[in-house]
Write a protein that holds these residues in place. Structure first.
Motif, PDB file in Angstrom:
ATOM      1  N   UNK A  33     -45.690  21.998   8.395  1.00  0.00           N
ATOM      2  CA  UNK A  33     -46.255  21.222   7.368  1.00  0.00           C
ATOM      3  C   UNK A  33     -45.226  19.984   7.050  1.00  0.00           C
ATOM      4  N   UNK A  34     -45.836  18.957   6.799  1.00  0.00           N
ATOM      5  CA  UNK A  34     -44.637  17.688   6.677  1.00  0.00           C
ATOM      6  C   UNK A  34     -45.365  16.904   5.714  1.00  0.00           C
ATOM      7  N   UNK A  35     -45.254  17.419   4.203  1.00  0.00           N
ATOM      8  CA  UNK A  35     -46.078  16.769   3.261  1.00  0.00           C
ATOM      9  C   UNK A  35     -45.509  15.406   2.978  1.00  0.00           C
ATOM     10  N   UNK A  36     -44.425  14.869   3.269  1.00  0.00           N
ATOM     11  CA  UNK A  36     -43.802  13.583   2.975  1.00  0.00           C
ATOM     12  C   UNK A  36     -44.533  12.603   4.110  1.00  0.00           C
ATOM     13  N   UNK A  37     -45.051  13.145   4.839  1.00  0.00           N
ATOM     14  CA  UNK A  37     -45.680  12.433   6.119  1.00  0.00           C
ATOM     15  C   UNK A  37     -47.210  12.696   5.866  1.00  0.00           C
ATOM     16  N   UNK A  38     -47.736  13.671   5.228  1.00  0.00           N
ATOM     17  CA  UNK A  38     -49.214  14.046   5.254  1.00  0.00           C
ATOM     18  C   UNK A  38     -49.716  14.594   6.625  1.00  0.00           C
ATOM     19  N   UNK A  39     -48.701  15.354   7.198  1.00  0.00           N
ATOM     20  CA  UNK A  39     -49.076  16.045   8.574  1.00  0.00           C
ATOM     21  C   UNK A  39     -49.018  17.369   8.516  1.00  0.00           C
ATOM     22  N   UNK A  40     -49.922  18.095   8.959  1.00  0.00           N
ATOM     23  CA  UNK A  40     -50.088  19.658   9.076  1.00  0.00           C
ATOM     24  C   UNK A  40     -50.703  19.881  10.443  1.00  0.00           C
ATOM     25  N   UNK A  66     -53.985  26.104   4.947  1.00  0.00           N
ATOM     26  CA  UNK A  66     -55.062  25.332   3.906  1.00  0.00           C
ATOM     27  C   UNK A  66     -54.329  24.339   3.218  1.00  0.00           C
ATOM     28  N   UNK A  67     -55.064  23.217   3.109  1.00  0.00           N
ATOM     29  CA  UNK A  67     -54.895  22.144   2.354  1.00  0.00           C
ATOM     30  C   UNK A  67     -55.730  21.799   1.411  1.00  0.00           C
ATOM     31  N   UNK A  68     -55.426  21.806   0.078  1.00  0.00           N
ATOM     32  CA  UNK A  68     -56.111  21.579  -0.754  1.00  0.00           C
ATOM     33  C   UNK A  68     -56.050  20.232  -1.528  1.00  0.00           C
ATOM     34  N   UNK A  69     -56.910  19.625  -1.519  1.00  0.00           N
ATOM     35  CA  UNK A  69     -56.776  18.087  -2.198  1.00  0.00           C
ATOM     36  C   UNK A  69     -56.900  18.318  -3.590  1.00  0.00           C
ATOM     37  N   UNK A  75     -51.391  16.953  -2.817  1.00  0.00           N
ATOM     38  CA  UNK A  75     -51.905  18.002  -1.800  1.00  0.00           C
ATOM     39  C   UNK A  75     -51.020  19.230  -1.927  1.00  0.00           C
ATOM     40  N   UNK A  76     -52.144  20.439  -2.077  1.00  0.00           N
ATOM     41  CA  UNK A  76     -51.181  21.729  -2.177  1.00  0.00           C
ATOM     42  C   UNK A  76     -51.688  22.329  -0.992  1.00  0.00           C
ATOM     43  N   UNK A  77     -50.671  23.259  -0.256  1.00  0.00           N
ATOM     44  CA  UNK A  77     -50.547  23.852   0.646  1.00  0.00           C
ATOM     45  C   UNK A  77     -50.345  25.242   0.792  1.00  0.00           C
ATOM     46  N   UNK A  78     -51.047  25.917   1.391  1.00  0.00           N
ATOM     47  CA  UNK A  78     -50.963  27.571   1.591  1.00  0.00           C
ATOM     48  C   UNK A  78     -50.998  27.921   2.933  1.00  0.00           C
ATOM     49  N   UNK A  79     -50.312  28.994   3.086  1.00  0.00           N
ATOM     50  CA  UNK A  79     -50.172  29.297   4.739  1.00  0.00           C
ATOM     51  C   UNK A  79     -49.934  30.772   4.766  1.00  0.00           C
ATOM     52  N   UNK A  80     -50.257  31.455   6.007  1.00  0.00           N
ATOM     53  CA  UNK A  80     -49.694  32.582   6.403  1.00  0.00           C
ATOM     54  C   UNK A  80     -49.716  32.736   7.970  1.00  0.00           C
ATOM     55  N   UNK A  81     -49.034  33.400   8.717  1.00  0.00           N
ATOM     56  CA  UNK A  81     -48.878  33.591  10.146  1.00  0.00           C
ATOM     57  C   UNK A  81     -48.349  34.922  10.417  1.00  0.00           C
ATOM     58  N   UNK A  82     -49.106  35.625  10.908  1.00  0.00           N
ATOM     59  CA  UNK A  82     -48.879  37.201  11.106  1.00  0.00           C
ATOM     60  C   UNK A  82     -49.052  37.591  12.763  1.00  0.00           C
ATOM     61  N   UNK A  83     -48.097  38.368  13.017  1.00  0.00           N
ATOM     62  CA  UNK A  83     -48.244  38.965  14.492  1.00  0.00           C
ATOM     63  C   UNK A  83     -49.191  39.834  14.747  1.00  0.00           C
ATOM     64  N   UNK A  84     -50.132  40.416  13.831  1.00  0.00           N
ATOM     65  CA  UNK A  84     -51.212  41.295  13.892  1.00  0.00           C
ATOM     66  C   UNK A  84     -50.813  42.601  14.123  1.00  0.00           C
ATOM     67  N   UNK A  85     -51.709  43.425  14.761  1.00  0.00           N
ATOM     68  CA  UNK A  85     -51.470  44.861  14.855  1.00  0.00           C
ATOM     69  C   UNK A  85     -51.464  45.373  16.294  1.00  0.00           C
ATOM     70  N   UNK A  86     -51.682  44.202  17.343  1.00  0.00           N
ATOM     71  CA  UNK A  86     -51.443  44.848  18.565  1.00  0.00           C
ATOM     72  C   UNK A  86     -50.292  43.945  19.546  1.00  0.00           C
ATOM     73  N   UNK A  87     -50.192  42.765  19.280  1.00  0.00           N
ATOM     74  CA  UNK A  87     -49.210  42.001  19.949  1.00  0.00           C
ATOM     75  C   UNK A  87     -47.942  42.208  19.437  1.00  0.00           C
TER      76      UNK A  87
END
Length: 239
Positions: A22-29, A235-238, A1-13
């Motif tokens: 992300x816990x790849x060792x447990x398969x939990x996302x 994004x979890x890519x199998x 499983x390949x995992x990609x991510x982003x988390x942004x505050x945005x332009x207003x907040x």
């Protein structure tokens, strides 16, 4: 499983009340979108993810027929912690959070969900929304009282009817499905889904570029459109 991510505050907040796990060792996302005054939303989102992290070994050890009950028990513990924190600390009063989580087990995946963060599946160049929005407008759309287009601009589109921390007893949606090699699961908060339509996502994911490129394009599109809310994608890519 390949995992990609982003988390942004945005332009207003001013601060980011989204969080992801992300816990790849447990398969939990998972992704969570907190709500509440001052920093309370951040507290709620992080609390539910911390409780889920603490329960990851339980999920790994759970028998196939017990895994749905297991994750619901974990999320009910998280719900109690959020509620207790909101009643003990006046600064946290009224806080809550969405939660959308995946647990991968061999060829099966468990999806657990409460709130309006979403899970999508990209399979065979077709995008499918796996979750229902637990929001007021989501309920109105399902009842046929308003259209999807009307929901996009409805003045109460941000009102949730279900969330972690909203009540002592919460109803958690869950389902188990088979995952296939090549499947891509996209978890996101409403800061993404309120800005990028399913058509936008389908057009983007149909481009013959890398998944890193897809996520960067999605991130750029949201910012170009004003990013009125925090936005997160996992994004979890199998393979």
């Amino acid at each position: 499983m390949r995992v990609l991510s982003f988390s942004e505050v945005g332009c207003v907040r001013k601060n980011n009340e989204d969080a992801f796990l992300t816990l790849p060792e447990y398969g939990v996302y998972a992704v969570a979108d907190g709500m509440g005054g001052h920093l309370a939303g951040e507290v709620a989102a992080q609390t539910v993810l911390d409780v889920l992290k603490d329960g990851a070994q339980e999920l790994k050890n759970a028998a196939e027929q017990e895994i749905e009950n297991c994750i619901k028990a974990i999320l009910n513990r998280a719900n109690r912690q959020v509620l207790e924190s909101s009643t003990r600390n006046p600064a946290n009063e009224g806080m809550g959070t969405t939660l959308t989580a995946l647990v991968f087990r061999e060829r099966q995946v468990l999806l657990a969900h409460i709130g309006d963060s979403r899970a999508y599946l990209w399979r065979g160049n077709i995008l499918t929304q796996l979750t229902n929005d637990h929001s007021l407008v989501g309920e109105l759309v399902r009842l046929g009282q308003i259209s999807i287009e009307e929901a996009d601009t409805h003045p109460q589109r941000h009102v949730l009817v279900r969330a972690v921390g909203a009540a002592w007893d919460i109803e958690i949606d869950s389902q188990i499905a088979e995952w296939l090699p090549g499947d891509v699961f996209l978890l996101c908060t409403d800061g993404l889904s309120n800005v990028l339509s399913e058509q936008d996502l389908t057009e983007e994911l149909s481009k013959p570029i890398s998944w890193e490129g897809h996520l960067e394009n999605m991130r750029s599109m949201i910012l170009e459109r004003g990013a009125p809310d925090n936005f997160t994608a996992l994004c979890c890519i199998s393979e």
